[in-house]
Motif scaffolding. Structure first.
Motif, PDB file in Angstrom:
ATOM      1  N   ASN A   1      -0.715   8.026  -5.821  1.00  0.00           N
ATOM      2  CA  ASN A   1      -0.914   6.585  -5.891  1.00  0.00           C
ATOM      3  C   ASN A   1      -1.332   6.154  -7.302  1.00  0.00           C
ATOM      4  O   ASN A   1      -1.619   6.991  -8.157  1.00  0.00           O
ATOM      5  CB  ASN A   1      -1.947   6.158  -4.852  1.00  0.00           C
TER       6      ASN A   1
ATOM      7  N   ASN B   1      -2.876   1.445  -1.771  1.00  0.00           N
ATOM      8  CA  ASN B   1      -3.053   2.379  -2.888  1.00  0.00           C
ATOM      9  C   ASN B   1      -3.602   3.735  -2.425  1.00  0.00           C
ATOM     10  O   ASN B   1      -4.455   4.340  -3.086  1.00  0.00           O
ATOM     11  CB  ASN B   1      -3.966   1.783  -3.966  1.00  0.00           C
TER      12      ASN B   1
ATOM     13  N   TYR C   1       0.721   3.129   0.872  1.00  0.00           N
ATOM     14  CA  TYR C   1       0.912   2.807  -0.555  1.00  0.00           C
ATOM     15  C   TYR C   1       0.397   1.406  -0.876  1.00  0.00           C
ATOM     16  O   TYR C   1      -0.146   1.174  -1.949  1.00  0.00           O
ATOM     17  CB  TYR C   1       2.395   2.872  -0.951  1.00  0.00           C
TER      18      TYR C   1
END
Lengths: 322, 258, 310
Positions: free
Chosen positions: B220, A71, A68
């Motif tokens: 995301n 990203n 994460y």
């Protein structure tokens, strides 16, 4: 077919539920004295399948958190053959930020077009996956990951790295509020892992760097020191490094607090355990050029007093000889 | 006329599946998702949206793949074993028609299961205050294309091996083909030209199921939907790969004694 | 064995058919070994043979379920198993298993749609057929709740969908009770009267006896006997002549038995023998007491023929 996924699903949910509740089982199945640091997980895993499930879940979360923060862009280490071929990692292809984040030796798992032999399939892969070329590599704000650290430590309270790294991320908020939250988070971790050298060190470090409260820091470092001595025979390399830190910081803190005897005792104990540690050797011999002016002054005073004492002693000895 | 055949065969597969309560399993799995999300929600949802989306995409991917494989793998062997194949083949339909009709049925069952899971997951995600994004719709559509490929792959395996072996192979490829391709990429520069060609062939032959999974982008932050041209290419790949799989299955099945 | 030339267009033409299967050990086993026969349009032909004789394999070859390893099978002059051939055929498999979670009505609708039927016409035909085979009350129950006999009725109904010109029925009476068998006979005779050709295998020789124009008897993949049914019946029929009069030994030859006092009986295997004996009895002044025709046992014939072939 009807039964197979049913059974699997049931088993998974059972394991999930049991894994989350396994904290209560730990007192029964864990060894009487949980070992320090990361060993807690290993011991639990070997003792309990449920613990293993919980550990795996939090490890998975740990990996996802890393993902994460990029990203979703998946990274991998360069292979030896790639290094030999002169391939560069993410960090070296960007200007400043990535170098600071030490990503010189990683590349994106999905290769850039010029490195990808798959042609059209590679293009499709890059188009559909979260892919960015290395030159565009960036990081998300780590604070976004705070809830995940909370989650992974909730799932596996013995996941030490979750507590320590999580507190570091929380402490990125440099206000008092951020510091207090980081300390609170670490204290939660300490409650679950009372002998963890890593958590105790992290607490001490936070008190030193953020609150300049050396007295409280020393209290935690002393607890850490007890763990280090207790488990000195079974510490792994990374834990030894943590234990070394205990003595370094204890030495520095006692020095700055002006408690010379305690400083010498701590440094000597550290040197007896880790005779090759250069920092402890320096501490034993000369004042480090860190911490506060007060510390420097205290050290100079100690040195002067010692020198005076030595001179007086020499003079007395000479007198006696004469 | 052909479409009528496919529709009739597919409807039988779907009806059987629904009445056999296969989809109940999906409902139970979905219930588990809700339960798990409820547990996480109890812990506190603030800031967990990204994780919730990622977990949802992973769970959807896993469960839908399992449903696709288990539904498709047993169609043909079960028809042969239960001898329900005879009255079907006694009709004026070719074995290729039969395969296509069965595949269509498996795909519809899988899609129903997937959409059910999506609906339940959407409910779960709302508890995490996850905002709707257009890429989520694209994720679902493209995932459905990928499930077609997986169904075709499983059906083809089942024409050549036992249902258990076919299910195992399908699951391995469903979750392992991406890993294999990544491994080939890493090893590619260290091998000779002949081996590099073999790598290329393996990479092309393996089902590229990963390209049908926009979960990473959907979960995301800040990733835009893929372009129409990419969707079209994915559709073409799905059609080509599925067609090839059906033909491979037919090559075995068309003269197989039943 | 020479083929009987029926003098009509062939519904089925099988020439030197060979079918083989691969065993679990990998070797080939021939189930049908050069079988040749013909079935004329409108004929009802029974296909007999002991277990493992190759009956089902032959029927499967006719339906295209297995590829012949040699020879050929044609249906209405078309390659067996071709879509055109199958569109003119109805088939009842030996073991009738149908989708367990569908109802008989849905099952027939499925097969009907594959047959090219649609809409209300299909619905009506499916309902009518299920009613015909006695499943009106069960047409909306799931197949898994039906008995073996009821499933066989579903199978019979599906084989009749689309009014096929040729019915290929494997073990047609399997699982049916006596009432069901009678109903089936009625249905099949009705189909025959409408011009359909029936080709079926059965272990129930009484059904064969009541339905067939002709029988084919195979053993170990080879045709061992091919008979017109009425010829066979004649051949198997025995006649018992009873007369009253003088001792027959001197007048009529050996083989007579004393039935009662001056009454004598003898069994003749052909009608010609009977007639000859009757003339002699009358010429000798004997009084005719009785002439009984005893129908021969098809079962005995079957067993004897198979024994001879073996």
């Amino acid at each position: 077919m009807a039964n197979v996924p049913l059974v699997v699903g049931f088993a998974c949910s059972l394991a999930l539920a049991a894994g989350w509740n396994a904290t209560n089982l730990r007192t029964v199945i864990d060894p009487p004295h949980p070992v320090a640091g990361l060993d807690v997980n290993d011991t639990s895993a070997s003792a309990s399948l449920l613990g293993q499930f919980r550990t795996n879940t939090s490890s998975w979360l740990w990996l996802r958190t890393d993902l994460y923060l990029h990203n979703g862009v998946e990274l991998r280490p360069l292979t030896n053959s790639e290094k030999r071929a002169g391939m560069q990692g993410v960090g070296t292809s960007e200007k400043d930020l990535s170098k600071a984040l030490n990503e010189d030796s990683v590349v994106t798992s999905i290769p850039s077009p010029h490195r990808d032999f798959r042609g059209w399939f590679g293009d499709l892969d890059r188009a559909t996956a979260p892919y960015k070329a290395m030159k565009n590599h960036s990081h998300n704000n780590p604070e976004q990951a705070i809830p995940l650290f909370r989650l992974m430590t909730w799932i596996d309270p013995n996941f030490i790295e979750g507590w320590t790294v999580g507190s570091t991320v929380i402490a990125r908020d440099r206000s008092n509020n951020g510091t207090e939250k980081a300390i609170q988070f670490l204290n939660e971790g300490l409650k679950q892992n009372p002998e963890s050298i890593s958590i105790l060190n992290e607490l001490a470090f936070t008190y030193i760097t953020r609150k300049k409260d050396l007295h409280t820091a020393v209290q935690y470092l002393e607890l850490s020191r007890v763990s280090a001595v207790k488990y000195r025979g079974t510490l792994r390399d990374d834990e030894k490094e943590e234990a070394t830190q205990v003595y370094r910081w204890l030495g520095l803190c006692y020095r700055d607090l002006g408690e010379r005897e305690k400083m010498i005792q701590a440094v000597q104990e550290g040197r007896s355990m880790f005779p090759d540690d250069a920092v402890l050797a320096i501490l034993a011999d000369q004042p480090p050029r860190i911490l506060t002016d007060k510390g420097q002054a205290a050290w100079e005073k100690l040195r002067t007093d010692a020198a005076k004492g030595k001179t007086a002693q020499t003079e007395a000895d000479a007198h006696n000889l004469n | 006329m052909k479409f009528r055949i496919y529709r009739a065969l597919a409807r039988a597969v779907v009806l059987e599946s629904i009445r056999r309560k296969d989809l109940w399993v999906v409902a139970i799995l979905g219930f588990l998702i809700l339960l798990a999300s409820g547990a996480l929600g109890f812990f506190g949802v603030q800031g967990l949206q990204l994780f919730a989306k990622d977990l949802a995409a992973s769970v959807l991917s896993l469960f839908s793949a399992v449903v696709a494989v288990l539904t498709s793998c047993r169609l043909l062997p079960e028809e042969i074993k239960q001898r329900t194949l005879y009255p079907l083949l006694a009709r004026p339909i070719s074995r290729l028609d039969l395969l296509i009709g069965k595949l269509l049925g498996a795909v519809i069952v899988t899609w129903i299961a997937f959409l059910m899971l999506c609906a339940l997951t959407a409910v779960a995600l709302t508890t995490f205050h996850v905002q709707f994004e257009p890429i989520m719709i694209q994720y679902i559509i493209i995932k459905m294309m990928g499930l077609v490929v997986l169904c075709a792959l499983s059906l083809t395996f089942s024409a050549y091996m036992t249902p258990q072996a076919a299910a195992t192979m399908s699951i391995i490829l469903a979750f392992g083909s991406g890993v294999i391709v990544r491994g080939l990429i890493m090893a590619y520069n260290g091998v000779g030209p002949a081996t590099q060609w073999i790598y290329k062939l393996i990479a092309a032959a393996l089902p590229q199921l990963g390209v049908f999974d926009l979960g990473g982008r959907a979960a995301n932050i800040g990733w835009s939907p893929v372009s129409g041209a990419v969707v079209l290419q994915l559709f073409l790949y799905m059609a080509t790969y599925t067609g090839a799989m059906v033909l491979i299955a037919w090559a075995k099945f068309r003269r197989q004694a039943v | 064995m020479p083929m009987i030339n029926t003098g009509m267009d062939a519904a089925i033409q099988v020439t030197d058919l060979r079918v083989r299967y691969r065993t679990k050990k990998g070797s080939w086993q021939e189930a049908v070994k050069g079988l040749s026969f013909q079935v004329a349009r409108g004929e009802v032909v029974g296909f007999l043979g002991p277990n493992g004789a190759g009956k089902s394999s032959t029927l499967k070859a006719l339906m295209g379920f297995v590829q012949p390893s040699g020879g050929e099978a044609k249906v209405f002059g078309l390659e067996a198993g071709s879509l055109e051939a199958k569109s003119r055929m109805g088939y009842l498999p030996e073991v009738a298993l149908y989708y367990p979670y569908l109802t008989p009505l849905e099952t027939l609708r499925l097969y009907g749609e594959l047959e090219g039927l649609k809409g209300k016409a299909l619905q009506t035909e499916a309902e009518t057929l299920l009613e015909t085979v006695g499943l009106k009350a069960a047409m909306k129950k799931q197949n898994r709740s039906l008995s073996k006999g009821m499933l066989q009725r579903v199978g019979i109904a599906q084989s009749l969908l689309g009014n096929p010109e040729l019915l290929v029925l494997d073990e047609v009476t399997s699982g049916l009770d006596p009432v069901g068998r009678k109903e089936l006979r009625t249905i099949l005779k009705d189909r025959q009267s409408k011009g359909a050709t029936l080709f079926f295998s059965s272990h129930e020789l009484s059904e064969v006896d009541m339905l067939c124009d002709r029988i084919l008897l195979i053993h170990e993949g080879k045709l061992v006997e091919e008979r017109e049914m009425h010829d066979l019946k004649d051949e198997l029929r025995k006649y018992v002549l009873t007369y009253a009069g003088q001792n027959p030994d001197a007048l009529l030859g050996q083989g007579w038995t004393v039935a009662q006092g001056q009454t004598f009986s003898k069994r003749f295997t052909t009608k010609a023998q009977l007639m000859a004996a009757l003339e002699k009895v009358q010429a000798a002044g004997g009084t005719l007491v009785d002439v009984v025709a005893e129908e021969g046992s098809l079962e005995d014939y079957f067993i004897e023929t198979v024994r001879r072939a073996a």
